[in-house]
Design an enzyme around this catalytic site. Structure first.
Site, PDB file in Angstrom:
ATOM      1  N   THR A 195      -1.146  31.155 -47.983  1.00  0.00           N
ATOM      2  CA  THR A 195      -1.832  31.656 -49.497  1.00  0.00           C
ATOM      3  C   THR A 195      -3.286  32.588 -48.702  1.00  0.00           C
ATOM      4  O   THR A 195      -3.924  32.693 -47.395  1.00  0.00           O
ATOM      5  CB  THR A 195      -2.329  30.484 -50.610  1.00  0.00           C
ATOM      6  OG1 THR A 195      -2.858  29.624 -49.690  1.00  0.00           O
ATOM      7  CG2 THR A 195      -1.211  30.165 -50.650  1.00  0.00           C
ATOM      8  N   ASN A 197      -7.153  33.606 -50.402  1.00  0.00           N
ATOM      9  CA  ASN A 197      -8.173  33.445 -50.873  1.00  0.00           C
ATOM     10  C   ASN A 197      -9.002  34.297 -51.340  1.00  0.00           C
ATOM     11  O   ASN A 197      -9.759  35.037 -50.373  1.00  0.00           O
ATOM     12  CB  ASN A 197      -8.880  32.340 -50.603  1.00  0.00           C
ATOM     13  CG  ASN A 197      -7.858  30.975 -50.147  1.00  0.00           C
ATOM     14  OD1 ASN A 197      -7.768  29.979 -51.373  1.00  0.00           O
ATOM     15  ND2 ASN A 197      -7.180  30.536 -49.391  1.00  0.00           N
ATOM     16  N   GLU A 245      -6.327  31.463 -55.970  1.00  0.00           N
ATOM     17  CA  GLU A 245      -5.219  31.861 -54.396  1.00  0.00           C
ATOM     18  C   GLU A 245      -4.166  33.082 -54.946  1.00  0.00           C
ATOM     19  O   GLU A 245      -3.044  32.159 -55.668  1.00  0.00           O
ATOM     20  CB  GLU A 245      -4.788  30.386 -54.202  1.00  0.00           C
ATOM     21  CG  GLU A 245      -4.328  30.097 -52.890  1.00  0.00           C
ATOM     22  CD  GLU A 245      -4.722  28.522 -53.280  1.00  0.00           C
ATOM     23  OE1 GLU A 245      -4.667  28.102 -51.494  1.00  0.00           O
ATOM     24  OE2 GLU A 245      -5.183  27.436 -54.034  1.00  0.00           O
TER      25      GLU A 245
END
Length: 302
Positions: A195, A197, A245
């Site tokens: 992911t 952020n 996220e």
């Protein structure tokens, strides 16, 4: 001398009401052969005067980007809302700042725009002063959708509730958040779901906690679908820090240190705590399929 047609306002959200001003500004600038511009402030005047925080839809950078990208405004003149600006009489603001400093030959403002010391300048006074100075002036009436006046205040409430489709109807575009990608805890990478952020900047409101269908616009112009979680990541993190996220679909690369623009399209579900990382992974995979259904181009259209 660079002559300008200047739109006045704070433009939080850069919504359809603002769009009416900005379109008129671009049209008049094209007609006159001069530069379309916006005069705005780096922070909300109301917050500066009252000292009461006012969470906004956009950072100054996102406001500038939306104004330029969506409406073709070349110059975004973003002044500090400081003591000088706070104490400038309304008529001096028009004469000394707009006309003499920024060479305004035409000014565009909304029906409810107030400005100058103690907000004493009004649309009527602005139009009158412009006539006196031989400067063009347009006052744009309010814009409504389904009987509701388009306003930043109303759209802020929609974003706080996670009602992104309705917010987009009033904005004229998806709600956006642009930030530099920072390092996370890399837990997503360990379960095969890396992911990116982002953090919500100070003074910018956080959308309702939950999971969203999103689109990420990368610095190279690439646009990717994504599953975005706004919240405290209860499965992997028990703290109270709010993160944004995003799992990017069909992407394998490194975006650390790069600026990504995230567009929120619709809220899929609440943020929930899973009993295991496997359960979390299964849910994100299901969310990804939902995002594909919602955001995939139809018949080759974007």
């Amino acid at each position: 001398m660079k002559e300008r047609v200047i739109a006045l306002g704070f433009f939080d959200g850069v919504h359809l009401g603002h769009g009416a001003l900005l379109r008129r500004t671009a049209e008049e600038a094209a007609r006159r052969g001069c530069t379309p511009a916006v005069f705005t402030f780096d922070r909300a005047p109301k917050e500066a005067v009252t000292g009461v925080p006012c969470p906004l839809l956009n950072s100054p950078e996102d406001r500038r980007d939306l104004i330029r990208r969506l409406y073709g405004i070349e110059d975004v003149l973003m002044a500090p809302f400081d003591r000088e600006m706070m104490t400038t009489p309304w008529d001096a603001f028009v004469t000394e700042i707009l006309v003499k400093r920024y060479h305004a030959v035409h000014v565009v403002a909304g029906h409810d725009h107030h400005f100058g010391y103690k907000n004493q300048g009004s649309p009527e006074l602005l139009a009158e002063k412009c006539r006196e100075l031989g400067v063009g002036c347009d006052i744009i009436p309010k814009v409504e959708r389904a009987g509701i006046t388009v306003s930043s205040t109303y759209i802020r409430r929609l974003v706080e509730l996670g009602q992104m489709e309705r917010a987009a109807e009033f904005l004229g575009h998806p709600h956006v958040l642009s930030q530099t990608v920072r390092h996370g805890r890399r837990i997503g990478r360990t379960i095969g779901i890396p992911t990116i952020n982002l953090t919500v900047p100070p003074h910018v409101l956080t959308p309702s906690h939950g999971v969203y269908a999103a689109r990420a616009c990368l610095p190279d112009g690439q646009e990717l679908m994504g599953v975005t979680n706004v919240g405290t990541r209860p499965t992997v993190h028990n703290g109270s820090d709010v993160t944004v996220e995003t799992f990017l679909l069909d992407f394998d690369g490194d975006l650390y240190g790069q600026t990504v623009r995230l567009e929120f399209h619709s809220r899929l579900r609440d943020e929930i705590r899973f009993d295991s990382l496997d359960a979390l992974k299964a849910q994100i995979s299901a969310d990804a399929e939902t995002v594909r259904r919602l955001l995939s181009p139809v018949d080759g259209a974007k």
